[in-house]
Every structure is written in structure tokens, then in C-alpha cells.
Design an enzyme around this catalytic site. Structure first.
Site, PDB file in Angstrom:
ATOM      1  N   GLY A  15      28.737  32.709  46.079  1.00 17.03           N
ATOM      2  CA  GLY A  15      29.608  33.736  46.633  1.00 17.03           C
ATOM      3  C   GLY A  15      29.570  34.947  45.716  1.00 17.03           C
ATOM      4  O   GLY A  15      29.346  34.806  44.510  1.00 17.03           O
ATOM      5  N   GLN A  35      32.141  42.879  42.075  1.00 17.51           N
ATOM      6  CA  GLN A  35      31.337  42.235  41.027  1.00 17.51           C
ATOM      7  C   GLN A  35      30.026  42.967  40.765  1.00 17.51           C
ATOM      8  O   GLN A  35      29.391  42.748  39.738  1.00 17.51           O
ATOM      9  CB  GLN A  35      31.041  40.772  41.385  1.00 17.51           C
ATOM     10  CG  GLN A  35      32.262  39.880  41.276  1.00 17.51           C
ATOM     11  CD  GLN A  35      31.902  38.438  41.577  1.00 17.51           C
ATOM     12  OE1 GLN A  35      31.770  38.069  42.740  1.00 17.51           O
ATOM     13  NE2 GLN A  35      31.725  37.633  40.548  1.00 17.51           N
ATOM     14  N   HIS A  95      38.786  38.603  44.052  1.00 18.19           N
ATOM     15  CA  HIS A  95      38.023  39.698  43.435  1.00 18.19           C
ATOM     16  C   HIS A  95      38.334  41.040  44.109  1.00 18.19           C
ATOM     17  O   HIS A  95      38.323  42.077  43.459  1.00 18.19           O
ATOM     18  CB  HIS A  95      36.517  39.434  43.546  1.00 18.19           C
ATOM     19  CG  HIS A  95      35.964  38.556  42.459  1.00 18.19           C
ATOM     20  ND1 HIS A  95      36.109  38.852  41.121  1.00 18.19           N
ATOM     21  CD2 HIS A  95      35.248  37.399  42.503  1.00 18.19           C
ATOM     22  CE1 HIS A  95      35.506  37.911  40.391  1.00 18.19           C
ATOM     23  NE2 HIS A  95      34.986  37.016  41.206  1.00 18.19           N
TER      24      HIS A  95
END
Ligand code: ZN
Length: 172
Positions: free
Chosen positions: A46, A51, A135
Site C-alpha cells: 500500500g 508518502q 497517511h
């Protein structure tokens, strides 16, 4: 397609609240293709856009036999149960800890064509979705740990830094 560099713990983009994707443009499609390649290159299952330094509400996941899934502007609309299991993160290489997550989730999102999709997930896939959605809100898995465990990890990172590579089957 290109392998993008994965931002690591300490990079401010990982703590930002990501913005919704307004329109799925060619740029967004190219970003998704690069994110999929980056996820596979890093042996992850994932990856969320922050990120790779892009604060947009967008994630890719490897859904095993069902293949790659792209979720745009995802939201968890229902959850059930709690289960603890070990988690890792591509942005925190070498760090693993048990995290409590919902056992089952229902997600609403858009797919890469901009069509609404509903998705029910349990077990590992439910965990991946919850980790990646975090995130998008600037939350890391270590934030879910009891304060003492979290402080221990933070001290270790300060002292030793993060390793360059940490191959592991469960990195998100
Ligand atoms: Zn992660």
C-alpha cells in the site's frame, strides 16, 4: 513510469492533512502509475500520495488476487471489531509494532476513472486501508501506540536513524 522517492519519518509532508483530488487529470493518472511502480519496487502493499511528497487524498494498494486498487478521496463509512497485528511503514523502514485496528471496514471512494466505488475489507486489506487513510491525515502508525512504546521508537530513531533498506512483506 518512474520509481519515486519515498518520504521518511521527519519529512513534514507526512504530517500534513492531504487535500481532496478535485479532478482526475492525466497528471493524477501518471502519479498513480508511478505510485504503483514505487510500491512494487519497495515491496510494499500500500502507498499513499503524501508518502511520495504529494499531499493529495489518493492511495494505491495491492489487493492480492483482485490486483491493484486506486482509491481517490477515500473515506471509511463503517467499521466493526478490533484486532491487533504487526505493522510496518515504507516511511519508517525497520520499525515494526503491533497496532490495534478495526477488523472490518466499509470504504467509499472514487476509482481512477472518477466513478464512485464502495469496498468492504477485512483482515490485512482492512488494515492496509486504515494505515493508508491515516497517511492522508498526517497520522503514522506509531501514533497509535501506547506513549511509552512510541517514545522508545522515537528515541531509537534519534539515536540510530532509519536503515536504508528493510525488506519486509508487510510495509505500507
Ligand atoms: Zn505507511
Amino acid at each position: 513510469m518512474a520509481v519515486l522517492s519515498v518520504r521518511r519519518y521527519g519529512d513534514p509532508v507526512l504530517r500534513q492533512k492531504a487535500r481532496p483530488v478535485k479532478t482526475i487529470t492525466d497528471e493524477i493518472r501518471a502519479l498513480v502509475a508511478d505510485m504503483v511502480e514505487t510500491m512494487h519496487h519497495q515491496v510494499g502493499i500500500g502507498l499513499a500520495a503524501p508518502q511520495v511528497g504529494i499531499p493529495l487524498r489518493l492511495l494505491v494498494m495491492d489487493d492480492g488476487r483482485r490486483g491493484i486498487r486506486t482509491l481517490v478521496n477515500p473515506a471509511i463509512v463503517e467499521r466493526q471489531g478490533t484486532v491487533k497485528a504487526e505493522e510496518g511503514c515504507l516511511s519508517l523502514p525497520g520499525i515494526f509494532a503491533e497496532v490495534a485496528r478495526s477488523e472490518w471496514v466499509r470504504v467509499e471512494a472514487l476509482d481512477i476513472e472518477g466513478a464512485p466505488v464502495g469496498l468492504e475489507a477485512k483482515g490485512l486489506q482492512a488494515r492496509v486501508i486504515q494505515h493508508e487513510l491515516d497517511h492522508l491525515d498526517g497520522v503514522l502508525f506509531i501514533d497509535h501506540l501506547p506513549p511509552m512504546a512510541r517514545d522508545r521508537i522515537k528515541r531509537r530513531i534519534q539515536k540510530e536513524g532509519l536503515p536504508e533498506h528493510s525488506p519486509h512483506a508487510f510495509a505500507l
